[in-house]
Structures are given as C-alpha cells and as structure tokens.
Write a protein that holds these residues in place. Structure first.
Motif, PDB file in Angstrom:
ATOM      1  N   ALA A 366      31.317  43.258  38.713  1.00 24.18           N
ATOM      2  CA  ALA A 366      32.495  42.400  38.866  1.00 24.18           C
ATOM      3  C   ALA A 366      32.370  41.176  37.976  1.00 24.18           C
ATOM      4  CB  ALA A 366      32.637  41.963  40.325  1.00 24.18           C
ATOM      5  N   VAL A 367      33.506  40.562  37.721  1.00 27.96           N
ATOM      6  CA  VAL A 367      33.560  39.334  36.925  1.00 27.96           C
ATOM      7  C   VAL A 367      34.423  38.328  37.669  1.00 27.96           C
ATOM      8  CG1 VAL A 367      34.175  38.314  34.704  1.00 27.96           C
ATOM      9  CG2 VAL A 367      33.481  40.709  34.826  1.00 27.96           C
ATOM     10  N   PHE A 368      33.883  37.141  37.882  1.00 26.92           N
ATOM     11  CA  PHE A 368      34.632  36.062  38.534  1.00 26.92           C
ATOM     12  C   PHE A 368      34.894  34.981  37.501  1.00 26.92           C
ATOM     13  CE2 PHE A 368      34.889  31.905  40.455  1.00 26.92           C
ATOM     14  CZ  PHE A 368      35.681  32.095  41.564  1.00 26.92           C
ATOM     15  N   GLY A 369      36.071  34.376  37.581  1.00 24.95           N
ATOM     16  CA  GLY A 369      36.360  33.251  36.697  1.00 24.95           C
ATOM     17  C   GLY A 369      37.055  32.128  37.437  1.00 24.95           C
ATOM     18  N   MET A 370      36.647  30.891  37.123  1.00 24.38           N
ATOM     19  CA  MET A 370      37.381  29.716  37.583  1.00 24.38           C
ATOM     20  C   MET A 370      37.856  29.014  36.328  1.00 24.38           C
ATOM     21  SD  MET A 370      36.154  26.737  40.229  1.00 24.38           S
ATOM     22  CE  MET A 370      36.297  27.640  41.750  1.00 24.38           C
ATOM     23  N   ASN A 371      39.165  28.999  36.110  1.00 28.24           N
ATOM     24  CA  ASN A 371      39.753  28.492  34.864  1.00 28.24           C
ATOM     25  C   ASN A 371      39.108  29.152  33.636  1.00 28.24           C
ATOM     26  OD1 ASN A 371      41.342  26.982  36.504  1.00 28.24           O
ATOM     27  ND2 ASN A 371      40.935  25.027  35.494  1.00 28.24           N
ATOM     28  N   ARG A 372      38.915  30.440  33.709  1.00 27.89           N
ATOM     29  CA  ARG A 372      38.343  31.220  32.610  1.00 27.89           C
ATOM     30  C   ARG A 372      39.114  32.555  32.457  1.00 27.89           C
ATOM     31  NH1 ARG A 372      36.524  27.527  30.584  1.00 27.89           N
ATOM     32  NH2 ARG A 372      34.410  27.033  29.943  1.00 27.89           N
ATOM     33  N   PRO A 373      40.453  32.501  32.237  1.00 24.34           N
ATOM     34  CA  PRO A 373      41.245  33.740  32.236  1.00 24.34           C
ATOM     35  C   PRO A 373      40.865  34.724  31.128  1.00 24.34           C
ATOM     36  CG  PRO A 373      42.607  31.837  31.657  1.00 24.34           C
ATOM     37  CD  PRO A 373      41.293  31.297  32.112  1.00 24.34           C
ATOM     38  N   ARG A 374      40.565  34.199  29.944  1.00 22.52           N
ATOM     39  CA  ARG A 374      40.258  35.096  28.821  1.00 22.52           C
ATOM     40  C   ARG A 374      38.963  35.868  29.106  1.00 22.52           C
ATOM     41  NH1 ARG A 374      37.545  34.153  24.166  1.00 22.52           N
ATOM     42  NH2 ARG A 374      37.259  31.965  24.702  1.00 22.52           N
ATOM     43  N   GLN A 375      37.987  35.153  29.635  1.00 24.60           N
ATOM     44  CA  GLN A 375      36.699  35.806  29.900  1.00 24.60           C
ATOM     45  C   GLN A 375      36.847  36.864  31.006  1.00 24.60           C
ATOM     46  OE1 GLN A 375      37.217  32.638  29.380  1.00 24.60           O
ATOM     47  NE2 GLN A 375      35.683  31.839  27.961  1.00 24.60           N
ATOM     48  N   VAL A 376      37.681  36.574  32.006  1.00 21.92           N
ATOM     49  CA  VAL A 376      37.850  37.558  33.078  1.00 21.92           C
ATOM     50  C   VAL A 376      38.518  38.822  32.528  1.00 21.92           C
ATOM     51  CG1 VAL A 376      38.963  38.062  35.298  1.00 21.92           C
ATOM     52  CG2 VAL A 376      37.882  35.839  34.921  1.00 21.92           C
ATOM     53  N   MET A 377      39.505  38.629  31.653  1.00 20.86           N
ATOM     54  CA  MET A 377      40.176  39.829  31.109  1.00 20.86           C
ATOM     55  C   MET A 377      39.221  40.634  30.232  1.00 20.86           C
ATOM     56  SD  MET A 377      42.958  40.263  32.480  1.00 20.86           S
ATOM     57  CE  MET A 377      42.606  39.402  33.976  1.00 20.86           C
ATOM     58  N   GLN A 378      38.384  39.951  29.472  1.00 17.46           N
ATOM     59  CA  GLN A 378      37.398  40.693  28.673  1.00 17.46           C
ATOM     60  C   GLN A 378      36.394  41.384  29.581  1.00 17.46           C
ATOM     61  OE1 GLN A 378      35.745  38.182  25.599  1.00 17.46           O
ATOM     62  NE2 GLN A 378      37.754  37.813  24.683  1.00 17.46           N
ATOM     63  N   GLY A 379      36.022  40.697  30.640  1.00 15.03           N
ATOM     64  CA  GLY A 379      35.106  41.307  31.616  1.00 15.03           C
ATOM     65  C   GLY A 379      35.740  42.517  32.285  1.00 15.03           C
ATOM     66  N   LYS A 380      37.025  42.434  32.554  1.00 16.74           N
ATOM     67  CA  LYS A 380      37.721  43.574  33.179  1.00 16.74           C
ATOM     68  C   LYS A 380      37.675  44.790  32.239  1.00 16.74           C
ATOM     69  CE  LYS A 380      42.149  44.671  35.392  1.00 16.74           C
ATOM     70  NZ  LYS A 380      42.989  45.441  34.487  1.00 16.74           N
ATOM     71  N   ASN A 381      37.837  44.528  30.946  1.00 18.63           N
ATOM     72  CA  ASN A 381      37.735  45.643  29.985  1.00 18.63           C
ATOM     73  C   ASN A 381      36.333  46.246  30.004  1.00 18.63           C
ATOM     74  OD1 ASN A 381      40.349  45.345  29.211  1.00 18.63           O
ATOM     75  ND2 ASN A 381      39.876  44.035  27.449  1.00 18.63           N
ATOM     76  N   LEU A 382      35.318  45.376  30.100  1.00 18.45           N
ATOM     77  CA  LEU A 382      33.937  45.887  30.172  1.00 18.45           C
ATOM     78  C   LEU A 382      33.764  46.766  31.410  1.00 18.45           C
ATOM     79  CD1 LEU A 382      31.951  42.649  29.226  1.00 18.45           C
ATOM     80  CD2 LEU A 382      32.126  44.743  27.850  1.00 18.45           C
ATOM     81  N   LEU A 383      34.355  46.333  32.521  1.00 26.09           N
ATOM     82  CA  LEU A 383      34.254  47.127  33.755  1.00 26.09           C
ATOM     83  C   LEU A 383      34.940  48.477  33.578  1.00 26.09           C
ATOM     84  CD1 LEU A 383      34.987  44.199  36.214  1.00 26.09           C
ATOM     85  CD2 LEU A 383      32.905  45.579  36.227  1.00 26.09           C
ATOM     86  N   ALA A 384      36.100  48.459  32.926  1.00 24.72           N
ATOM     87  CA  ALA A 384      36.835  49.716  32.717  1.00 24.72           C
ATOM     88  C   ALA A 384      36.025  50.676  31.849  1.00 24.72           C
ATOM     89  CB  ALA A 384      38.193  49.421  32.080  1.00 24.72           C
ATOM     90  N   GLN A 385      35.241  50.098  30.922  1.00 23.15           N
ATOM     91  CA  GLN A 385      34.410  50.950  30.048  1.00 23.15           C
ATOM     92  C   GLN A 385      33.107  51.365  30.731  1.00 23.15           C
ATOM     93  OE1 GLN A 385      33.822  48.281  26.757  1.00 23.15           O
ATOM     94  NE2 GLN A 385      36.038  48.100  26.431  1.00 23.15           N
ATOM     95  N   GLY A 386      32.840  50.848  31.914  1.00 25.69           N
ATOM     96  CA  GLY A 386      31.591  51.176  32.619  1.00 25.69           C
ATOM     97  C   GLY A 386      30.382  50.519  31.977  1.00 25.69           C
TER      98      GLY A 386
END
Ligand code: FAD
Length: 400
Positions: A366-386
């Motif tokens: 998982a990826v958590f962000g506080m005022n870090r929207p770009r990093q969370v979206m990049q992290g979400k892509n990493l999660l989708a790629q496993g």
C-alpha cells in the motif's frame, strides 16, 4: 442478449453503470430505481464543502439535468425495492412485482447507529444529503459543543469541518489513533497531530458507555468515566450494506451481495459499489470496498457484465480513496495490513507532508500520502504492476 436493464440504487455505482451502457450504444430501456427523493448526487461533499456551507446542495449533482435527460432513463425516485426472486426473475418495487431481464444491484450502505440514541434530538449520522443538511442546520445554530463518535474518515472529516466553522468539537475514538484500523498506528498518530494542532479535542483509546438525555442529547459518558456535555452528537462508527431486501432472494448475502470475479451474483444479476462483495483475484479474496473510486469503476463493469456471456477480464482494481481533513489531502492506495513494514519514502512527518510505503514478504502492499497526490498515484501504478518492495523503494528514491 438482454433487451432491458433494471438498476436498483440511484446513486454513484448505479448511475455510472447506466451511463456506461448508453456510451456503449445500448438503446434498450434502463430503469434506475432509488428510494431517496433527490436526483443522484455525490456523497464526498456531504462531509466537506456542503457541510462547511461553501457549496449549496445542487453542486453535488452527479450529472447535470440536461445531460441526464439525454440518458433517456426511466428514473424512479422515492421508490424502494422491497423483494427479489432470482429464479422467477421478479423484482418487487414498493411491494409491486415486475419482471426484469438484467438486474444491477447498487443499493450501497447505511450508517451504524449508537444504541440508546434512537429518536433522540441532536443525534445524527451522515450518509445522505438530508443527513448533511440536518447537521449543517444544527452547526449553524451554534451548538455549545459537537461530539463526534468514531474517528474513521467520515467522523474525522465532520470534526475538521465543524472546527473550521468555529464549533468547539470533541472527537472520540476507541482505538489509539484516528484511522488506525486502516493506516496503522504510526500514520494514525500523524493524523491525530493534524487534528489536535487544528483545535480538535481528540480523545483516543476511549469508548462511549452511555448517552445522557431524554428527548434531547445532553452528554456522553466515556469508558474512562469522563462525562462530556453536548447538545449535538454525530455518530460515525461505520456502515452496513443495504441487503435486507434481498433475504430469500436466492442470492448469497454475507456482509454484502456475494459475487464472482466478474461481479456476477446470479444469472442476469450483478452488484456494484458499497453493497458488492466480489472475488478480487488480485488479492485472492472476497472484498467489499466502501470508496468512491470503486463505485465509479465497478458500476460500469457490472452493468456491461449483464450484456456479455463472459467478459474478457475479471474486475481486479487496486482499492484507492482520498479524504480531506483541514488543509491536508489524505490518500491511500492498496491494502495495508497490521503486520506490514511502514517506511516514509518522501517528505516529512513533522511537516505533515509525506508519502509512506507499506510492505511485507518482499512486496509493496500500500501507499499512503498526506498532501502527496502525485506520489500516491505513482505508487498505485506500482501496486497495479505487482512491484516488489525493492523495486518500489528504487522508484521512490528518485522522487524529489
Ligand atoms: C459523507 C460521505 C463522504 C464520503 N467521502 C468520501 C471520500 O472523500 N472519498 C472516498 O473515496 N469515498 C467517500 N465516500 C464514500 C462514497 O461516497 C461511497 O463509496 C459511494 O457513495 C458508494 O456508492 P454506491 O452507489 O455504491 O452507494 P450509495 O452512494 O450508498 O447509494 C446507494 C443508493 O441506493 C439507495 N437504496 C438503498 N436501498 C434501496 C432499495 N431497497 N431500493 C431503492 N434504493 C435503495 C440508497 O438510498 C442510495 O441512494 C463518502 C461517503 C459519505 C457518506
């Protein structure tokens, strides 16, 4: 090929499902049946802009009236589905039977209530626009103190909005920190600090043992013996899926409408949004997700599912949500678990601007962000790629 579609639940998942069918060129009849009196509206502003008084209610409309008309839906507001029989393909609406060909169930969830508060003035839950307007009116009346029970996302947002309106607010949480069940203790403590530094009287590790007052709420009593006087109480202790009307329908109901990996609950019946519990093959488990993004994705998927024998792909999203509290945008993608290692990979906790990774068994979870929207979206892509833990850390190392 089904010639008509019936959708029960005229909200986010249901409407987005109907819109997807029309976009795809389906021109048969679509019924959209909802028990609320309002045209479909969005719920996130109910604890944020509308509760704050910054927006009027009409800004929450999910689809503008003129575009709504183009959808050519048989919209039946103020109508409640009361029973279903999947063997005979019969749906009862306000007690009257009608046949359906394809059925999408999108009846969402409702709030849990605090025992002993039924019918008491000054006690609210927040799920609907009417709930929101009632709480807003109470806030405008200048209560002595608002008490919010439950520092999950809704409770924490209500507390933040009320403090923003100048209302003295106490937020009560039985766990050690707000949002702890979802984000863990370390990140939960940062959320606690955000609330305290903004003036919320946050009490963690305590529950409510009694509610005092007859017709009107007067005080709440906590497990540590404290009594907090209040004339306004908002209860935010989670939701229950709206499935009672499906008892005896022939569907499997277990904490939601149980579906296969393609959101199919029975032949010709699918479910989507907060009410659906489907097999997410990405995680190999049945899951029910109570987030906006899931309803937006699953509504269209489940509606389209009714028109094909076998869809190309199962429904395998990475869950994702956001929450706005004070001037902080909180986001979480993925499925953290209490045993995960948690590492701050960007920004700083002290500044309340950071991204954190959660991982276990060599994988990013998982990826958590506080005022870090770009990093969370990049992290979400990493999660989708496993992505593995090491691969994810390598990507984060390049973040500024
Ligand atoms: C105050 C609030 C703030 C939120 N903020 C966020 C946020 O910031 N980020 C985020 O990711 N998510 C947020 N959410 C969650 C998000 O709004 C929900 O996940 C989303 O609304 C789910 O959509 P749905 O269509 O599945 O269900 P719902 O929106 O619950 O809609 C279900 C509809 O079906 C109707 N219905 C129920 N039973 C029947 C019946 N028998 N017959 C006919 N109609 C029926 C209900 O009245 C309702 O209108 C928030 C929710 C709330 C309440």
């Amino acid at each position: 090929m089904r010639k008509s579609i019936t959708i029960v639940g005229a909200s986010l998942a249901g409407l987005r499902g109907a819109e997807a069918l029309r976009r795809d060129g389906f021109n048969g009849p679509i019924s959209l049946i909802g028990d609320e009196p309002h045209a479909p509206y969005d719920r996130p502003p109910l604890s944020k802009k509308i509760l704050a008084g910054d927006w009027e209610a009409d800004r929450a409309a999910l689809t503008p009236a003129e575009r709504f008309a183009d959808l050519n839906l048989d919209l039946r507001l103020g109508s409640r589905a009361t029973k279903l029989n999947v063997d005979s393909q019969t749906l009862w609406v306000d007690g009257e039977p009608e046949a359906y060909q394809g059925l999408l169930i999108a009846t969402g969830a409702r709030c849990r209530t605090l025992p002993g508060t039924e019918g008491m003035n000054g006690v609210h839950t927040l799920r609907s626009l009417n709930d929101c307007l009632a709480i807003r009116t109470a806030l405008e009346a200048g209560p002595r103190r608002l008490v919010v029970v439950g520092a999950g996302f809704i409770g924490a947002e209500v507390a933040a909005t009320a403090v923003g309106r100048g209302v003295p607010t106490t937020l009560i949480e039985s766990l050690a920190a707000p949002l702890e069940r979802v984000v863990g203790n370390m990140v939960g403590e940062v959320v606690a600090e955000v609330h305290r530094s903004n003036g919320v009287d946050l009490r963690c590790g305590v529950g409510v043992t009694a509610v005092h007052g007859r017709e009107q709420i007067e005080a709440v009593e906590l497990t540590d013996g404290t009594i907090i006087e209040t004339d306004l109480l908002v209860v935010g202790i989670g939701v229950l899926p709206n499935t009672e009307w499906l008892e005896g329908s022939g569907l499997t109901i277990e904490n939601g409408v149980v579906c296969d990996e393609t959101c199919l609950a029975a032949p010709g019946v699918t479910a989507a949004g907060d009410v659906a519990r489907w097999l997410n093959q990405r995680y190999g488990e049945l899951m029910r997700v109570e987030h906006w993004d899931n309803a937006v994705e699953q509504g269209p998927y489940a509606a389209r599912r009714l028109l094909v024998d076998q869809p190309a792909d199962p429904f395998t999203p990475v869950p994702w949500f956001w929450s706005d509290q004070f001037d902080r945008k909180i986001q979480l993608a993925g499925r953290p678990s209490p045993d995960d290692e948690v590492q701050i990979v960007n920004g700083s906790i002290e500044e309340h601007r950071f991204a954190a990774f959660y991982g276990s068994h060599g994988k990013l979870r998982a990826v958590f962000g506080m005022n870090r929207p770009r990093q969370v979206m990049q992290g979400k892509n990493l999660l989708a790629q496993g992505a593995s833990w090491q691969e994810a850390l390598a990507v984060a190392a390049a973040w500024e």
